[in-house]
Design an enzyme around this catalytic site. Structure first.
Site, PDB file in Angstrom:
ATOM      1  N   LEU A  46       0.860  -1.183   0.000  1.00 23.09           N
ATOM      2  CA  LEU A  46       0.000   0.000   0.000  1.00 23.09           C
ATOM      3  C   LEU A  46       0.897   1.233   0.000  1.00 23.09           C
ATOM      4  CD1 LEU A  46      -2.832  -0.747   2.613  1.00 23.09           C
ATOM      5  CD2 LEU A  46      -3.134  -0.367   0.167  1.00 23.09           C
ATOM      6  N   ASP A  47       0.547   2.230  -0.804  1.00 25.56           N
ATOM      7  CA  ASP A  47       1.289   3.488  -0.804  1.00 25.56           C
ATOM      8  C   ASP A  47       1.278   4.089   0.599  1.00 25.56           C
ATOM      9  OD1 ASP A  47       1.724   3.309  -3.531  1.00 25.56           O
ATOM     10  OD2 ASP A  47      -0.056   4.487  -4.040  1.00 25.56           O
ATOM     11  N   PRO A  48       2.304   4.869   0.957  1.00 27.00           N
ATOM     12  CA  PRO A  48       2.312   5.500   2.279  1.00 27.00           C
ATOM     13  C   PRO A  48       1.048   6.301   2.578  1.00 27.00           C
ATOM     14  CG  PRO A  48       4.465   5.706   1.268  1.00 27.00           C
ATOM     15  CD  PRO A  48       3.561   5.109   0.212  1.00 27.00           C
ATOM     16  N   ALA A  50      -1.922   5.734   1.470  1.00 23.03           N
ATOM     17  CA  ALA A  50      -3.110   4.876   1.471  1.00 23.03           C
ATOM     18  C   ALA A  50      -3.339   4.256   2.845  1.00 23.03           C
ATOM     19  CB  ALA A  50      -2.962   3.782   0.431  1.00 23.03           C
TER      20      ALA A  50
END
Length: 302
Positions: A46-48, A50
């Site tokens: 997961l992107d930071p 997100a």
């Protein structure tokens, strides 16, 4: 003589509700430290920025991570119309803008082109490798990247809300390798209004959901030890999509040593199908079924 791993020999999954502002790797490292696990990994970065479901695997459960990574996943996300950014989300600098705003009907008409088997170009700021280097490292250095389109299966993409003309909320179910930021970028381009993601949350992944997920404050509140052991899900949870074969006691050692052994197949199992063997509910091995036997490709310690 092999080096002995430090830590506890525990196996299973901890499902974390990741907050915004930290990386997936940081979550894994924190869980590993807290539970003093010998080995840890995660299923799907997961992107930071997100939030939402991150499945952290410990010990022997790391061997079944591909079955979670390859499974369908569901996301809720918000798109802001009228602006593209360098990162395709709100973290990046604006690159282009538009005064156009799509109607609900226009959005609905554009969505079918993003369902089913599609081709998708990853964001420049992504973990895709380019000649051995991560795309985001190259992009941070100012390189202009021409990333190749990749196939993606989108089972579901629906408009679920509209707070104002500038924003739209969507729910998407997709396969492995999907970038929600690319969906937002390409949908904005197709509508002529441009767009980027402002909020992204993963709500389920394969067999795992946010129901019962461990919140970050709970993780931060405990020290090293057994405090989170009760939240550990068995590694077998990740194998629910595969047929299960029961195996007799005499087959257990053979399978764990990597040899083919007799199993009692599940109904409908065919020669060459992938399946997993169990004894009293515990996974012994994953392998290929061959007429009454299982030839293991992954084995699990007792």
């Amino acid at each position: 003589m092999g080096r002995t791993r430090k830590g506890r020999a525990i196996s299973g999954f901890v499902i974390v509700d990741k907050p915004a502002g930290i990386t997936s790797t940081s979550v894994v490292n924190k869980i590993r430290w807290t539970m003093q696990a010998q080995k840890a990994g995660h299923a799907g970065t997961l992107d930071p920025a997100a939030t939402g479901l991150l499945a952290v695997a410990l010990g022997e459960a790391t061997k079944v991570l591909p079955y979670v990574t390859d499974a369908l996943k569901a996301y809720e996300f918000t798109v802001r119309w009228g602006q593209e950014t360098t990162t395709d989300d709100a973290e990046g600098a604006a690159t282009r803008s538009s005064d156009l705003r799509p109607s609900d009907a226009q959005i609905e008409a554009a969505l079918p082109a993003f369902r089913g088997d599609i081709m998708q170009v990853p964001p420049a700021f992504s973990a895709v490798k380019v000649e051995g280097e991560r795309a985001y490292d190259l992009a941070r250095d100012g390189e202009v990247l021409d990333l190749a389109a990749r196939p993606l299966f989108v089972q579901k993409l629906e408009l679920t809300g509209r707070a104002d003309p500038d924003h739209a909320v969507f729910e998407m179910v997709c396969g492995k390798g999907g970038y929600v930021r690319s969906i937002a970028r390409d949908l904005g381009r197709s509508l002529g209004c441009l767009g980027h993601v402002t909020q992204l949350r993963r709500i389920w992944s394969g067999p795992f959901s946010l129901h019962g997920a461990v919140a970050w404050p709970e993780i931060e509140a405990v020290g090293q030890g057994e405090a989170l052991d009760a939240r550990l899900l068995p590694l077998e949870t990740a194998l629910v999509g595969l047929p299960e074969c029961r195996c007799p006691e005499a087959s257990v050692a053979l399978l764990r040593n990597g040899g083919a052994a007799m199993v009692f197949p599940a109904d409908g199992l065919q020669w060459g199908d992938e399946a997993w063997a169990s004894r009293e509910g515990r996974a012994i091995a994953v392998g290929v079924y061959e007429s009454g036997t299982l030839r293991p490709t992954r084995v699990f310690a007792a």
